[in-house]
Design an enzyme around this catalytic site. Structure first.
Site, PDB file in Angstrom:
ATOM      1  N   GLY A  12      -1.545   1.813  -8.364  1.00 39.43           N
ATOM      2  CA  GLY A  12      -1.697   0.377  -8.552  1.00 39.43           C
ATOM      3  C   GLY A  12      -0.785  -0.361  -7.584  1.00 39.43           C
ATOM      4  O   GLY A  12       0.023   0.259  -6.878  1.00 39.43           O
ATOM      5  N   ASP A  13      -0.971  -1.678  -7.531  1.00 45.09           N
ATOM      6  CA  ASP A  13      -0.122  -2.522  -6.668  1.00 45.09           C
ATOM      7  C   ASP A  13      -0.253  -2.183  -5.192  1.00 45.09           C
ATOM      8  O   ASP A  13       0.688  -2.301  -4.426  1.00 45.09           O
ATOM      9  CB  ASP A  13       1.352  -2.430  -7.103  1.00 45.09           C
ATOM     10  CG  ASP A  13       1.500  -2.714  -8.579  1.00 45.09           C
ATOM     11  OD1 ASP A  13       0.875  -3.682  -9.040  1.00 45.09           O
ATOM     12  OD2 ASP A  13       2.210  -1.965  -9.280  1.00 45.09           O
ATOM     13  N   GLU A  14      -1.445  -1.776  -4.785  1.00 40.59           N
ATOM     14  CA  GLU A  14      -1.690  -1.474  -3.373  1.00 40.59           C
ATOM     15  C   GLU A  14      -2.019  -2.733  -2.578  1.00 40.59           C
ATOM     16  O   GLU A  14      -2.083  -2.689  -1.348  1.00 40.59           O
ATOM     17  CB  GLU A  14      -2.856  -0.475  -3.223  1.00 40.59           C
ATOM     18  CG  GLU A  14      -2.625   0.890  -3.861  1.00 40.59           C
ATOM     19  CD  GLU A  14      -3.102   0.937  -5.302  1.00 40.59           C
ATOM     20  OE1 GLU A  14      -3.475  -0.134  -5.840  1.00 40.59           O
ATOM     21  OE2 GLU A  14      -3.094   2.031  -5.894  1.00 40.59           O
ATOM     22  N   GLY A  17      -5.592  -7.389  -4.790  1.00 37.14           N
ATOM     23  CA  GLY A  17      -5.880  -8.818  -4.961  1.00 37.14           C
ATOM     24  C   GLY A  17      -6.313  -9.463  -3.655  1.00 37.14           C
ATOM     25  O   GLY A  17      -7.362 -10.096  -3.584  1.00 37.14           O
ATOM     26  N   GLY A  40      -2.152  -6.858 -12.761  1.00 31.53           N
ATOM     27  CA  GLY A  40      -1.643  -8.059 -12.111  1.00 31.53           C
ATOM     28  C   GLY A  40      -2.049  -8.038 -10.658  1.00 31.53           C
ATOM     29  O   GLY A  40      -1.662  -7.139  -9.919  1.00 31.53           O
ATOM     30  N   HIS A  41      -2.877  -8.982 -10.258  1.00 34.12           N
ATOM     31  CA  HIS A  41      -3.355  -9.017  -8.880  1.00 34.12           C
ATOM     32  C   HIS A  41      -2.899 -10.311  -8.210  1.00 34.12           C
ATOM     33  O   HIS A  41      -3.143 -11.396  -8.716  1.00 34.12           O
ATOM     34  CB  HIS A  41      -4.883  -8.912  -8.851  1.00 34.12           C
ATOM     35  CG  HIS A  41      -5.380  -7.606  -9.402  1.00 34.12           C
ATOM     36  ND1 HIS A  41      -6.635  -7.427  -9.906  1.00 34.12           N
ATOM     37  CD2 HIS A  41      -4.761  -6.407  -9.526  1.00 34.12           C
ATOM     38  CE1 HIS A  41      -6.779  -6.166 -10.313  1.00 34.12           C
ATOM     39  NE2 HIS A  41      -5.654  -5.534 -10.095  1.00 34.12           N
ATOM     40  N   THR A  42      -2.222 -10.172  -7.074  1.00 31.74           N
ATOM     41  CA  THR A  42      -1.694 -11.346  -6.382  1.00 31.74           C
ATOM     42  C   THR A  42      -2.597 -11.720  -5.214  1.00 31.74           C
ATOM     43  O   THR A  42      -2.959 -10.865  -4.411  1.00 31.74           O
ATOM     44  CB  THR A  42      -0.280 -11.049  -5.844  1.00 31.74           C
ATOM     45  OG1 THR A  42       0.492 -10.517  -6.925  1.00 31.74           O
ATOM     46  CG2 THR A  42       0.381 -12.299  -5.311  1.00 31.74           C
ATOM     47  N   THR A 126       3.140  -1.693 -20.039  1.00 31.57           N
ATOM     48  CA  THR A 126       3.349  -3.129 -19.868  1.00 31.57           C
ATOM     49  C   THR A 126       3.500  -3.840 -21.215  1.00 31.57           C
ATOM     50  O   THR A 126       3.714  -5.046 -21.259  1.00 31.57           O
ATOM     51  CB  THR A 126       2.167  -3.757 -19.112  1.00 31.57           C
ATOM     52  OG1 THR A 126       0.965  -3.458 -19.842  1.00 31.57           O
ATOM     53  CG2 THR A 126       2.035  -3.186 -17.705  1.00 31.57           C
ATOM     54  N   THR A 290       3.117  -8.206 -13.460  1.00 33.02           N
ATOM     55  CA  THR A 290       2.983  -8.456 -14.890  1.00 33.02           C
ATOM     56  C   THR A 290       4.335  -8.409 -15.599  1.00 33.02           C
ATOM     57  O   THR A 290       4.597  -9.178 -16.513  1.00 33.02           O
ATOM     58  CB  THR A 290       2.007  -7.434 -15.514  1.00 33.02           C
ATOM     59  OG1 THR A 290       0.768  -7.529 -14.805  1.00 33.02           O
ATOM     60  CG2 THR A 290       1.749  -7.708 -16.983  1.00 33.02           C
ATOM     61  N   THR A 291       5.216  -7.497 -15.169  1.00 34.47           N
ATOM     62  CA  THR A 291       6.461  -7.285 -15.907  1.00 34.47           C
ATOM     63  C   THR A 291       7.724  -7.646 -15.123  1.00 34.47           C
ATOM     64  O   THR A 291       8.803  -7.708 -15.704  1.00 34.47           O
ATOM     65  CB  THR A 291       6.578  -5.797 -16.310  1.00 34.47           C
ATOM     66  OG1 THR A 291       6.524  -5.007 -15.122  1.00 34.47           O
ATOM     67  CG2 THR A 291       5.448  -5.383 -17.236  1.00 34.47           C
TER      68      THR A 291
END
Ligand code: IMP
Ligand code: MG
Length: 389
Positions: A12-14, A17, A40-42, A126, A290-291
């Site tokens: 995740g977090d690659e 978004g 959580g997608h930025t 989370t 998210t956290t």
């Protein structure tokens, strides 16, 4: 007729978004189908500001795109209502599947309590109630979005949920379900059948973009159980979570970084020197959306990457955080034989393409909106994933 999927190849977090946002500009529908508010997608916006979405698909900036939330999701209705307001999307664009599961307050509490009781074996969830909500789905006692469409439905689903486990308060859950019925109604979103909608859209030649949440190494079946999330984080989720025929998916775009990050416990790869780790964490923004937790940072693992691409038929890649590879200059990685080795940053692309058999079509070399770019190569990638030049 084109359907494509974007998925994370690591933990995740690659940077999904920004990749989804980019590709979604030519999509008619953007679809989330797994997970819920744990994601959580930025999305970096042109003016320099950022948008974070958790439950809505990352296609929000394309005002013409339908935003679908499939039945494979676990939805937190209150947070969704808030997100729709904060992001400022027209709620009529949102189609939420009536078979999606609803996260209840008891799920959030149980998520927190389970984590506390695990002590040093904690998963590092989370605490959004994701795991317990999926547990109830599979135990066939969960509350669905459809249950919240009528007062009777809401009450009987709340009773079923309360009776399924000791320690759950029936009257509290009934009050909660009645409130959720009202909030859902007031959001103004459409509740319907995402599967039917997408099959119809596909017949009408629509461009459909599936956005997988989390990353393949967190997949419930393929990650290092129990240090995983509770949903399918790959191509299988398109079938189960969106009700879309998976063989109709033309391209699978795997998103990856030139290094690894992980939030939460579980096996991981060797790290960098402290100085490099600190630089990557600060400049690469490696804190949870998210956290807010600091992410662990390790080297790129080509063995895992190869497996993720094979299982999911990944044919295109999006390489984000390329600026971090430039900073490192020589990029360390685990090769296909499991050996620690290094490569000059400008040769990294060929090492990755060789290991995965997929072509890099997108790169992002900085945090800003304009750093997200599409490459047009010669073989295979002479058009974009929608078949457009
Ligand atoms: P859960 O999904 O909250 O149950 O957490 C299970 C594991 O997945 C934990 O290690 C989380 O940190 C991780 N996780 C869940 N969602 C994401 C995400 O969107 N990005 C990165 N890690 C995630
Ligand atoms: Mg994330």
């Amino acid at each position: 007729m084109t359907a494509v999927m974007v998925m994370g190849l690591q933990w995740g977090d690659e940077g999904k978004g920004r990749v989804v946002d980019h590709i979604a500009q030519r999509a008619e529908s953007v679809v989330r189908f797994n997970g819920g508010p744990n994601a959580g997608h930025t999305i970096p916006l042109p003016g320099g500001s950022k948008l974070a979405v958790h439950q809505l698909p990352s296609g929000v900036t394309n005002q013409d795109a339908r935003l679908c939330m499939g039945r494979g999701m676990v939805v937190d209705i209150e947070k969704l209502a808030k997100e729709i307001k904060e992001v400022g999307v027209n709620p009529k664009r949102v189609l939420l599947d009536r078979r999606a599961q609803v996260i209840a307050p008891c799920h959030r509490e149980e998520d927190g309590a389970a984590e506390a009781s695990r002590g040093d074996k904690a998963i590092g969830t989370t605490k959004t109630g994701n795991g317990p909500a999926y547990a109830d789905k599979y135990a066939r006692v969960g509350v669905t979005v459809g249950d919240l469409l009528t007062l009777d439905g809401a009450r009987s689903a709340a009773a079923r949920l309360a009776d399924s486990r000791p320690g759950r308060d029936k009257s509290l859950l009934t009050d909660w379900a009645e409130d959720m019925r009202v909030i859902l109604d007031q959001t103004g979103i459409e509740v319907g059948d995402v599967s039917e909608f997408l099959i119809e859209a596909n017949l009408c030649d629509a461009n459909i973009l599936f956005e997988c949440a989390h990353g393949f190494e967190l997949d419930i079946d393929h990650g290092d159980y129990p240090y995983v999330t509770s949903s399918s984080c790959g191509i299988g989720g398109v079938y189960s979570g969106a009700g879309f025929p998976p063989l109709e998916v033309e391209h699978v775009i795997g998103v990856m970084k030139p290094y690894s990050t992980r939030i939460g416990a579980g096996s991981f790869v060797p790290g960098f020197l402290d100085e490099q780790t600190n630089y990557i964490r600060e400049k690469g923004g490696e804190y949870g959306v998210t956290t807010g937790r600091a992410r662990k940072i390790g080297v790129l693992d080509l063995q895992r990457l190869e497996r993720a691409c094979l299982i999911n038929s990944v044919d295109r890649l999006a390489l984000t955080h390329l600026d971090m590879a430039m900073y490192l200059d020589t990029v360390p990685f685990i090769d296909l034989d499991g050996k620690y080795t290094v490569v000059a940053w400008h040769d990294l692309h060929s090492v990755i393409e060789e290991a995965t058999g997929a072509a890099i079509q997108y790169i992002s070399d900085g945090p800003q909106h304009q750093c997200m770019q599409q490459l047009f190569g010669e073989e295979g990638t002479d058009a974009d994933v929608w078949g457009l030049r």
